[in-house]
Design a protein around this motif. Structure first.
Motif, PDB file in Angstrom:
ATOM      1  N   THR A 135       0.822  -1.207   0.000  1.00 49.22           N
ATOM      2  CA  THR A 135       0.000   0.000   0.000  1.00 49.22           C
ATOM      3  C   THR A 135       0.860   1.263   0.000  1.00 49.22           C
ATOM      4  O   THR A 135       0.339   2.365  -0.141  1.00 49.22           O
ATOM      5  CB  THR A 135      -0.939   0.025   1.221  1.00 49.22           C
ATOM      6  OG1 THR A 135      -0.162  -0.117   2.416  1.00 49.22           O
ATOM      7  CG2 THR A 135      -1.949  -1.112   1.130  1.00 49.22           C
ATOM      8  N   ASP A 365      -8.962  -7.275   0.077  1.00 46.94           N
ATOM      9  CA  ASP A 365      -7.610  -6.797  -0.190  1.00 46.94           C
ATOM     10  C   ASP A 365      -6.996  -7.666  -1.290  1.00 46.94           C
ATOM     11  O   ASP A 365      -6.980  -8.898  -1.194  1.00 46.94           O
ATOM     12  CB  ASP A 365      -6.761  -6.883   1.082  1.00 46.94           C
ATOM     13  CG  ASP A 365      -5.439  -6.131   0.974  1.00 46.94           C
ATOM     14  OD1 ASP A 365      -4.683  -6.412   0.020  1.00 46.94           O
ATOM     15  OD2 ASP A 365      -5.165  -5.290   1.842  1.00 46.94           O
ATOM     16  N   ARG A 367      -4.151  -8.400  -1.965  1.00 43.92           N
ATOM     17  CA  ARG A 367      -3.043  -9.252  -1.519  1.00 43.92           C
ATOM     18  C   ARG A 367      -3.535 -10.584  -0.978  1.00 43.92           C
ATOM     19  O   ARG A 367      -2.778 -11.573  -0.976  1.00 43.92           O
ATOM     20  CB  ARG A 367      -2.215  -8.505  -0.479  1.00 43.92           C
ATOM     21  CG  ARG A 367      -1.465  -7.315  -1.068  1.00 43.92           C
ATOM     22  CD  ARG A 367      -0.867  -6.426  -0.012  1.00 43.92           C
ATOM     23  NE  ARG A 367      -1.900  -5.720   0.756  1.00 43.92           N
ATOM     24  CZ  ARG A 367      -1.641  -4.789   1.666  1.00 43.92           C
ATOM     25  NH1 ARG A 367      -0.387  -4.458   1.932  1.00 43.92           N
ATOM     26  NH2 ARG A 367      -2.624  -4.189   2.310  1.00 43.92           N
ATOM     27  N   SER A 384       2.147 -13.922   4.008  1.00 41.96           N
ATOM     28  CA  SER A 384       2.429 -12.586   4.550  1.00 41.96           C
ATOM     29  C   SER A 384       3.861 -12.158   4.250  1.00 41.96           C
ATOM     30  O   SER A 384       4.153 -10.959   4.171  1.00 41.96           O
ATOM     31  CB  SER A 384       2.181 -12.559   6.061  1.00 41.96           C
ATOM     32  OG  SER A 384       0.823 -12.783   6.355  1.00 41.96           O
ATOM     33  N   HIS A 390       1.467  -6.440   5.567  1.00 41.09           N
ATOM     34  CA  HIS A 390       0.133  -7.037   5.432  1.00 41.09           C
ATOM     35  C   HIS A 390       0.096  -8.411   6.085  1.00 41.09           C
ATOM     36  O   HIS A 390       1.014  -9.215   5.924  1.00 41.09           O
ATOM     37  CB  HIS A 390      -0.238  -7.181   3.956  1.00 41.09           C
ATOM     38  CG  HIS A 390      -1.573  -7.834   3.725  1.00 41.09           C
ATOM     39  ND1 HIS A 390      -2.757  -7.265   4.137  1.00 41.09           N
ATOM     40  CD2 HIS A 390      -1.906  -9.015   3.135  1.00 41.09           C
ATOM     41  CE1 HIS A 390      -3.760  -8.053   3.806  1.00 41.09           C
ATOM     42  NE2 HIS A 390      -3.271  -9.128   3.199  1.00 41.09           N
TER      43      HIS A 390
END
Length: 400
Positions: A135, A365, A367, A384, A390
């Motif tokens: 982000t 999200d 991701r 992760s 994240h």
């Protein structure tokens, strides 16, 4: 601050000449990071397709039961009776018959309301962040696939391990030595191959990064030379056909990337049956459907494809019959390990939800979708590790 995609050239075809361009030394050598212990051998191969320009979610995956959708788009909305139903709430654009058939066969996962929660509306910055899996600009300056490839080297030492079907390698692969193949027919030596090979080997015999890269690129060109490349006039058709050939050729490809451009639809999107958006989506349906059919015909049942864009468009059409930059978009996961269905939560299009700017609110999200692919396809037990800052939350779009 945004990244600038790495640009690399390797052995582009010439009528009587051939050249080798060295990759940067930092990209040549795998990072000296010890791979985390939570890793299993890849269960398959992953293709990452990026739709550059900000694809319109609401023309592609249509929330056809919501009155607010039709109110916001009086001239460009897709009539409810025309959509190809998915789950009684969403439907695909009527031009997307091949993807609809894959969905019906349980081989296509559709994720509406997905996005980068940073909410960047700049094409270049948003693309960079999506490809970095972040982000904000990460300190390691790597792409999410480059991070995977360097953290989890496994036993695959092939120069083809990370292949971009492009003249340049995208930011998603930054941080790992990757190969850019513009096309099979344009990658190689179009003259006296034996003589040029000897000449290049004699002049690239040292340990410098450029010398090692020259030999690696030469070896790659020799491996590709016997392959029959596509001669399709359409660039994306050619790229995906070539990728299927490369995947079938036992070259050691583990991840591959392809870009499809042209999605910045600010004006004249047209209707469900004619115009720019219909043509774009009919093309996308043909590209993805034909690619999956090609994989199936070759018996390549270990390939999973994930498709994303940098952001979606605003809910309301603008004064020129188009849509402006927004937030929430839609993603697809297709093929070998995809769990078919519509996944994730949906915030809806009520005025109180979309706010003054009228954005599709991302509730998933991006991701977590990529993390599912990393875990289920590439064997990363702790996704992760690929996404700075994240904490991965499984979405369930890929078989774990």
């Amino acid at each position: 601050m945004s990244f600038t995609p790495t640009r690399r050239s390797v052995l582009k075809a010439g009528a009587a000449t051939a050249g080798v361009t060295a990759l940067s030394s930092s990209a040549l050598v795998a990072q000296s990071l010890r791979a985390p212990s939570a890793f299993a051998a890849p269960r398959g191969r992953l293709v990452f397709i990026f739709l550059r320009g900000g694809q319109d979610h609401l023309s592609t995956v249509v929330p056809y039961t919501e009155a607010a959708y039709f109110d916001a788009r009086p001239t460009i909305s897709i009539p409810a009776e025309s959509v190809l139903d998915l789950d009684g709430q969403f439907g695909l654009h009527p031009a997307m018959t091949r993807l609809h058939a894959l969905f019906g066969a349980g081989r296509l996962a559709v994720i509406p309301g997905v996005g980068n929660l940073a909410g960047n509306r700049s094409h270049f910055s948003a693309q960079d962040l999506c490809e970095a899996g972040a982000t904000s600009t990460p300190s390691d300056a790597k792409g999410w696939l480059g991070r995977y490839l360097s953290l989890y080297p496994g036993s695959n030492t092939s120069i083809f391990r990370a292949t971009a079907v492009s003249g340049t390698t995208p930011l998603s692969l930054r941080g790992y030595k990757s190969l850019g193949v513009p096309s099979i027919r344009r990658f190689g030596l179009n003259a006296n191959v034996e003589g040029l090979s000897t000449l290049l080997r004699d002049s690239h015999f040292g340990d410098l990064a450029a010398e090692k890269t020259g030999i690696q690129a030469l070896d790659a060109a020799i491996r590709i030379a016997p392959l029959a490349g596509s001669n399709a006039a359409d660039k994306t058709t050619r790229s995906l056909a070539d990728l299927a050939t490369l995947l079938a050729s036992n070259l050691g490809i583990e991840v591959a990337t392809v870009d499809i451009t042209g999605w910045d639809t600010h004006h004249d999107m047209g209707t469900a049956t004619t115009g720019l958006m219909r043509d774009l989506l009919a093309g996308l349906d043909t590209y993805l459907g034909a690619f999956q059919a090609d994989l199936d015909a070759r018996g390549l049942n270990d390939v999973t494809t994930v498709v994303m864009t940098e952001f979606g468009r605003r809910v309301a059409e603008n004064g020129s019959g188009g849509t402006d930059h927004g937030y929430g978009s839609a993603m697809f996961v297709m093929g070998a390990r995809a769990i078919g269905g519509v996944h994730g939560e949906w915030a809806g299009l009520n005025a109180s939800t979309i706010g003054q700017r009228g954005d599709v609110v991302p509730t998933v999200d991006f991701r977590d979708v990529l993390g599912d692919c990393a875990r289920g396809v590439l064997g990363v037990a702790s996704p992760s590790s690929l996404f700075p800052g994240h904490t991965y939350a499984p979405l369930g779009v890929v078989t774990p």
